[in-house]
Design a protein around this motif. Sequence first.
Motif, PDB file in Angstrom:
ATOM      1  N   LYS A 119       0.807  -1.224   0.000  1.00  0.00           N
ATOM      2  CA  LYS A 119       0.000   0.000   0.000  1.00  0.00           C
ATOM      3  C   LYS A 119       0.842   1.276   0.000  1.00  0.00           C
ATOM      4  N   GLU A 120       2.124   1.172   0.296  1.00  0.00           N
ATOM      5  CA  GLU A 120       2.954   2.369   0.423  1.00  0.00           C
ATOM      6  C   GLU A 120       3.056   3.113  -0.906  1.00  0.00           C
ATOM      7  N   LYS A 121       3.236   4.416  -0.833  1.00  0.00           N
ATOM      8  CA  LYS A 121       3.332   5.242  -2.033  1.00  0.00           C
ATOM      9  C   LYS A 121       4.700   5.125  -2.692  1.00  0.00           C
ATOM     10  N   TYR A 122       5.765   5.098  -1.865  1.00  0.00           N
ATOM     11  CA  TYR A 122       7.128   5.140  -2.393  1.00  0.00           C
ATOM     12  C   TYR A 122       7.861   3.817  -2.160  1.00  0.00           C
ATOM     13  N   VAL A 123       8.884   3.597  -2.983  1.00  0.00           N
ATOM     14  CA  VAL A 123       9.821   2.493  -2.800  1.00  0.00           C
ATOM     15  C   VAL A 123      11.225   3.071  -2.765  1.00  0.00           C
ATOM     16  N   VAL A 124      12.011   2.700  -1.762  1.00  0.00           N
ATOM     17  CA  VAL A 124      13.430   3.056  -1.732  1.00  0.00           C
ATOM     18  C   VAL A 124      14.231   1.771  -1.940  1.00  0.00           C
ATOM     19  N   MET A 125      15.267   1.854  -2.790  1.00  0.00           N
ATOM     20  CA  MET A 125      16.093   0.692  -3.108  1.00  0.00           C
ATOM     21  C   MET A 125      17.546   1.016  -2.801  1.00  0.00           C
ATOM     22  N   ALA A 148      10.059  14.508  -9.224  1.00  0.00           N
ATOM     23  CA  ALA A 148      10.843  13.626 -10.086  1.00  0.00           C
ATOM     24  C   ALA A 148      10.184  12.256 -10.200  1.00  0.00           C
ATOM     25  N   ASP A 149      10.497  11.552 -11.293  1.00  0.00           N
ATOM     26  CA  ASP A 149      10.086  10.161 -11.398  1.00  0.00           C
ATOM     27  C   ASP A 149      10.959   9.274 -10.514  1.00  0.00           C
ATOM     28  N   ILE A 150      12.254   9.521 -10.536  1.00  0.00           N
ATOM     29  CA  ILE A 150      13.229   8.775  -9.752  1.00  0.00           C
ATOM     30  C   ILE A 150      14.253   9.762  -9.197  1.00  0.00           C
ATOM     31  N   THR A 151      14.651   9.566  -7.965  1.00  0.00           N
ATOM     32  CA  THR A 151      15.776  10.320  -7.400  1.00  0.00           C
ATOM     33  C   THR A 151      16.864   9.329  -7.041  1.00  0.00           C
ATOM     34  N   MET A 152      18.088   9.607  -7.485  1.00  0.00           N
ATOM     35  CA  MET A 152      19.223   8.740  -7.187  1.00  0.00           C
ATOM     36  C   MET A 152      20.272   9.512  -6.399  1.00  0.00           C
ATOM     37  N   VAL A 153      20.944   8.831  -5.491  1.00  0.00           N
ATOM     38  CA  VAL A 153      21.892   9.449  -4.568  1.00  0.00           C
ATOM     39  C   VAL A 153      23.311   9.263  -5.091  1.00  0.00           C
ATOM     40  N   TYR A 154      24.110  10.328  -4.985  1.00  0.00           N
ATOM     41  CA  TYR A 154      25.511  10.239  -5.377  1.00  0.00           C
ATOM     42  C   TYR A 154      26.372  10.974  -4.365  1.00  0.00           C
ATOM     43  N   ALA A 155      27.667  10.766  -4.463  1.00  0.00           N
ATOM     44  CA  ALA A 155      28.632  11.487  -3.627  1.00  0.00           C
ATOM     45  C   ALA A 155      29.768  11.957  -4.521  1.00  0.00           C
ATOM     46  N   GLU A 156      30.302  13.116  -4.220  1.00  0.00           N
ATOM     47  CA  GLU A 156      31.454  13.640  -4.951  1.00  0.00           C
ATOM     48  C   GLU A 156      32.721  12.968  -4.422  1.00  0.00           C
ATOM     49  N   GLU A 157      33.367  12.167  -5.244  1.00  0.00           N
ATOM     50  CA  GLU A 157      34.593  11.475  -4.841  1.00  0.00           C
ATOM     51  C   GLU A 157      35.309  10.923  -6.065  1.00  0.00           C
ATOM     52  N   GLU A 158      36.580  10.625  -5.899  1.00  0.00           N
ATOM     53  CA  GLU A 158      37.306   9.937  -6.951  1.00  0.00           C
ATOM     54  C   GLU A 158      36.870   8.479  -6.994  1.00  0.00           C
ATOM     55  N   ILE A 159      36.920   7.895  -8.165  1.00  0.00           N
ATOM     56  CA  ILE A 159      36.544   6.487  -8.291  1.00  0.00           C
ATOM     57  C   ILE A 159      37.580   5.642  -7.559  1.00  0.00           C
ATOM     58  N   GLU A 208       7.984   6.323  -6.921  1.00  0.00           N
ATOM     59  CA  GLU A 208       6.658   5.879  -6.520  1.00  0.00           C
ATOM     60  C   GLU A 208       6.482   4.406  -6.875  1.00  0.00           C
ATOM     61  N   ARG A 209       5.757   3.700  -6.033  1.00  0.00           N
ATOM     62  CA  ARG A 209       5.585   2.256  -6.232  1.00  0.00           C
ATOM     63  C   ARG A 209       4.872   1.955  -7.548  1.00  0.00           C
ATOM     64  N   GLU A 210       3.843   2.716  -7.873  1.00  0.00           N
ATOM     65  CA  GLU A 210       3.105   2.471  -9.114  1.00  0.00           C
ATOM     66  C   GLU A 210       3.996   2.713 -10.328  1.00  0.00           C
ATOM     67  N   PHE A 211       4.838   3.738 -10.267  1.00  0.00           N
ATOM     68  CA  PHE A 211       5.765   4.003 -11.373  1.00  0.00           C
ATOM     69  C   PHE A 211       6.777   2.871 -11.503  1.00  0.00           C
ATOM     70  N   VAL A 241      14.917  11.920 -13.932  1.00  0.00           N
ATOM     71  CA  VAL A 241      15.784  11.384 -12.880  1.00  0.00           C
ATOM     72  C   VAL A 241      16.499  12.549 -12.213  1.00  0.00           C
ATOM     73  N   GLN A 242      16.242  12.723 -10.955  1.00  0.00           N
ATOM     74  CA  GLN A 242      16.849  13.817 -10.185  1.00  0.00           C
ATOM     75  C   GLN A 242      18.005  13.266  -9.350  1.00  0.00           C
ATOM     76  N   ALA A 243      19.045  14.072  -9.171  1.00  0.00           N
ATOM     77  CA  ALA A 243      20.208  13.672  -8.378  1.00  0.00           C
ATOM     78  C   ALA A 243      20.136  14.294  -6.992  1.00  0.00           C
ATOM     79  N   TYR A 244      20.549  13.543  -5.993  1.00  0.00           N
ATOM     80  CA  TYR A 244      20.617  14.024  -4.612  1.00  0.00           C
ATOM     81  C   TYR A 244      22.022  13.764  -4.092  1.00  0.00           C
ATOM     82  N   GLU A 245      22.727  14.825  -3.719  1.00  0.00           N
ATOM     83  CA  GLU A 245      24.111  14.675  -3.261  1.00  0.00           C
ATOM     84  C   GLU A 245      24.161  14.389  -1.763  1.00  0.00           C
ATOM     85  N   PHE A 246      24.902  13.354  -1.399  1.00  0.00           N
ATOM     86  CA  PHE A 246      25.108  13.003   0.008  1.00  0.00           C
ATOM     87  C   PHE A 246      26.439  13.576   0.462  1.00  0.00           C
TER      88      PHE A 246
END
Length: 381
Positions: A119-125, A148-159, A208-211, A241-246
């Motif tokens: 029943k939840e609206k969102y899914v976090v993976m 956004a349709d999807i938000t993904m988390v990133y961090a600024e760092e060297e590979i 969103e779960r439906e998406f 797809v939106q980016a979110y910086e950690f």
Amino acid sequence: MVNSNADALGIIFPNSYDTLVPELVGKRLMASIPFAGRYRMVDFILSSMVNSGIGNISIAVRQNYLSLMDHLGSGREWDLTRKNGGLNIVPPFAENGVKVYTGRVEAMANLLDYLRRQKEKYVVMSDANIAVNFDFKVLMDKHAENHADITMVYAEEEIPQGLLKPRTATDGMYYTLNVDAEGRVRKIYANSREAGVQKLSMNIYIMEREFLLKLFEISFARGYCYFERDILAQHLDTIHVQAYEFHGYKARICDMQSYFRENMKLLKDESLDGLFSGDPIYTKIRDDNPTRYINGCKASNIMAADGCVIEGEVENSILFRGVKIAKGAVVKNCVLMQDTVIEEGVKAEYVISDKNVRITAGKEVRGAETFPVYIAKHQVV
């Protein structure tokens, strides 16, 4: 724990990066690798979800999951023993049509029927190769704010060097992002070898779960395998797809050197505070005595879990539960996992010992900071 429930459910993929540390995953998966004295890697992302009010969490396991099931049990330590929601471990072949997956798309195909009933609206993976104290409430707020349709988390760092080592094209894939001024993801690069600081994905997503259901139903029907490479990277013009910086502290495990280095970093106050000063991190309880420091021992700059007995000399080391260091032994710059026994007169430096290892009297075992010696589970040296 946080009592208010978030309108989201969580999905954790515990096997995604097993191939990066083959020594440690012979009989376990990435999520159950011991870390920071008394925890497993899964504890951090699982506790972060629970602390953010997410009380319905599924773990889609692929192989070697017995140790994870033993560690998690019913989920009591995380307050996930519930009639509705709680902890749901999904092994392969649990139902008709459920198989051992390769990529995230196939893993999600195993969960589609389950997701339709929720029943939840969102899914976090999330994957489980990064130890982090993450606030999913903030991520959910940012996702809703950006529409956004999807938000993904990133961090600024060297590979990290561990990710740059030669491997097959889909073996432990990592992703870097090109983000515009509004924070929207315009390009996703798989296994880039670009030098310098990059926007490196942490493989944490919300939608969103439906998406998600519509997206994965179509993707599975088309034979897609990898979520980021086959879906997101190819459809950024039609999927927002939106980016979110950690900006917080994280420990990314991508090879044995990084495993050793990230453990040793926790001997510094700023690293320890960065990982543990926020919401609490929960783990399986093992009722044991406090660590005993016997007269004549020497201990300097160590992290020692409960149940340890120290009679010798130990310096700059991480000791997991039940480690025993005998009189006359000298241990420096080591990571000793649960119930390791160091007998009299042993000299050990730059050693990673797995669970139930015994180094017998008088032995000398030395590695290097850039190449620590690993001793496998149940081995006697």
